[in-house]
Enzyme design. Structure first.
Site, PDB file in Angstrom:
ATOM      1  N   GLU A  81      17.373 -54.397  40.786  1.00 28.94           N
ATOM      2  CA  GLU A  81      16.898 -55.458  39.896  1.00 28.94           C
ATOM      3  C   GLU A  81      15.401 -55.374  39.597  1.00 28.94           C
ATOM      4  O   GLU A  81      14.900 -56.101  38.739  1.00 28.94           O
ATOM      5  CB  GLU A  81      17.238 -56.819  40.500  1.00 28.94           C
ATOM      6  CG  GLU A  81      18.743 -57.084  40.519  1.00 28.94           C
ATOM      7  CD  GLU A  81      19.109 -58.410  41.156  1.00 28.94           C
ATOM      8  OE1 GLU A  81      18.250 -58.990  41.861  1.00 28.94           O
ATOM      9  OE2 GLU A  81      20.251 -58.861  40.956  1.00 28.94           O
ATOM     10  N   GLU A 112      28.244 -45.387  58.828  1.00 33.44           N
ATOM     11  CA  GLU A 112      27.019 -45.892  59.439  1.00 33.44           C
ATOM     12  C   GLU A 112      26.677 -45.188  60.746  1.00 33.44           C
ATOM     13  O   GLU A 112      25.552 -45.290  61.235  1.00 33.44           O
ATOM     14  CB  GLU A 112      27.134 -47.399  59.686  1.00 33.44           C
ATOM     15  CG  GLU A 112      28.088 -47.807  60.782  1.00 33.44           C
ATOM     16  CD  GLU A 112      28.066 -49.307  61.036  1.00 33.44           C
ATOM     17  OE1 GLU A 112      27.917 -49.692  62.212  1.00 33.44           O
ATOM     18  OE2 GLU A 112      28.187 -50.085  60.076  1.00 33.44           O
TER      19      GLU A 112
END
Length: 299
Positions: A81, A112
């Site tokens: 953004e 992960e």
């Protein structure tokens, strides 16, 4: 030993037996804990913002986000953004998500644990001293994220770690650790809830404050935003009319000369050519406050 974010809370052990209203109330209480955790972390966030802004003032530096699962998706959302909101160059942002970009839409929890992938991702960016690397992990012990932070710090980058458990490894291994102590989740172990909310709030504050520090906000307005649709073009016109105290015709004329970029258009309304407006901004680090001060000093 079970970490706080993995523990069950006795207060919510019968959560699923409550009415819908009771469930919602209980979960909202957990979300309130997220805001309290961020408030307590403001001093650490302050240090992180000031240190990151100092590095990112260099036009060659980059802001790199690292994470896995929910934390990684929150990090990527924040970074994506920055370009439309603040005009932050896309080439100066990077997103390292365990399992790759496909993990944005599909859970790949095993990714992960891949430490080698974390190190390789940082090396693949040619991460260097001017960069800022932000790692997020609710547990603070995610192997992929820890390995990436270790590699980045070893290369001289500024490293910042956000975690939700006190004493988490990520808080120690990053140069600046930010503890968001949300405690046990209402739904035990579901860190997309309070922990995730606290990370989203913290990242909103962190990145927005950096953009302000770097002159990408003027009088509370997003003067570097990218007006990529009609709604945003109307916003740019209204913004320029407000900042430059001009009419719509003058605003449209100035924006037309600057590719609908509000910041130089403000100076064009003031009487500068588009070229001189950009030069003034370049001399003053893109900061309109400083550019105006220069114009006033020069008479």
């Amino acid at each position: 030993m079970t970490t706080p974010t993995e523990r069950s809370s006795l207060a919510y052990r019968d959560l699923e037996t409550l009415s819908a209203g009771g469930m919602l109330t209980a979960m909202l209480e957990g979300q309130e804990a997220a805001l309290s955790a961020v408030r307590a972390a403001l001093p650490a966030l302050d240090r992180a913002v000031e240190a990151a802004a100092a590095r990112l003032a260099d036009p060659q530096s980059r802001l790199v986000y690292v994470g896995a699962g929910t934390s990684g998706r929150i990090a990527m959302l924040d970074g994506i953004e920055l370009y439309p909101t603040f005009g932050w160059p896309e080439e100066r942002s990077a997103f390292l998500l365990a399992g790759g970009e496909a993990s944005m839409a599909e859970a790949r929890e095993s990714a992960e644990d891949d430490e080698d992938a974390g190190r390789a991702a940082i090396a693949g960016l040619d991460c260097r001293a001017g960069d800022v690397v932000v790692g997020l992990a609710a547990s603070g012990s995610t192997p992929y994220t820890l390995a990436a932070i270790d590699e980045a710090r070893g290369r001289g980058a500024l490293t910042i770690g956000l975690a939700n458990n006190p004493g988490a490894a990520l808080l120690d291994r990053a140069e600046i650790g930010v503890l968001l102590e949300t405690g046990p989740e209402v739904l035990a172990g579901s860190t997309r809830m309070a922990a995730g909310t606290s990370q989203k709030i913290a990242m909103n504050l962190f990145s927005t404050a950096i953009m302000m520090r770097l002159g990408r906000v003027y009088r509370g307005l997003m003067v570097d935003m990218i007006p990529s649709n009609q709604k945003l073009k109307r916003r740019a016109i209204a913004m320029l009319m407000q900042v430059a105290d001009c009419g719509e015709e003058a605003a449209l004329d100035a924006l037309g000369k600057t590719g609908f970029h509000v910041k130089p258009a403000v100076l064009v309304v003031r009487g500068l050519s588009p070229e001189d407006a950009m030069a003034a901004l370049d001399r003053n680090g893109g900061d309109l406050h400083r550019a105006f001060a220069e114009l006033d000093n020069n008479g």
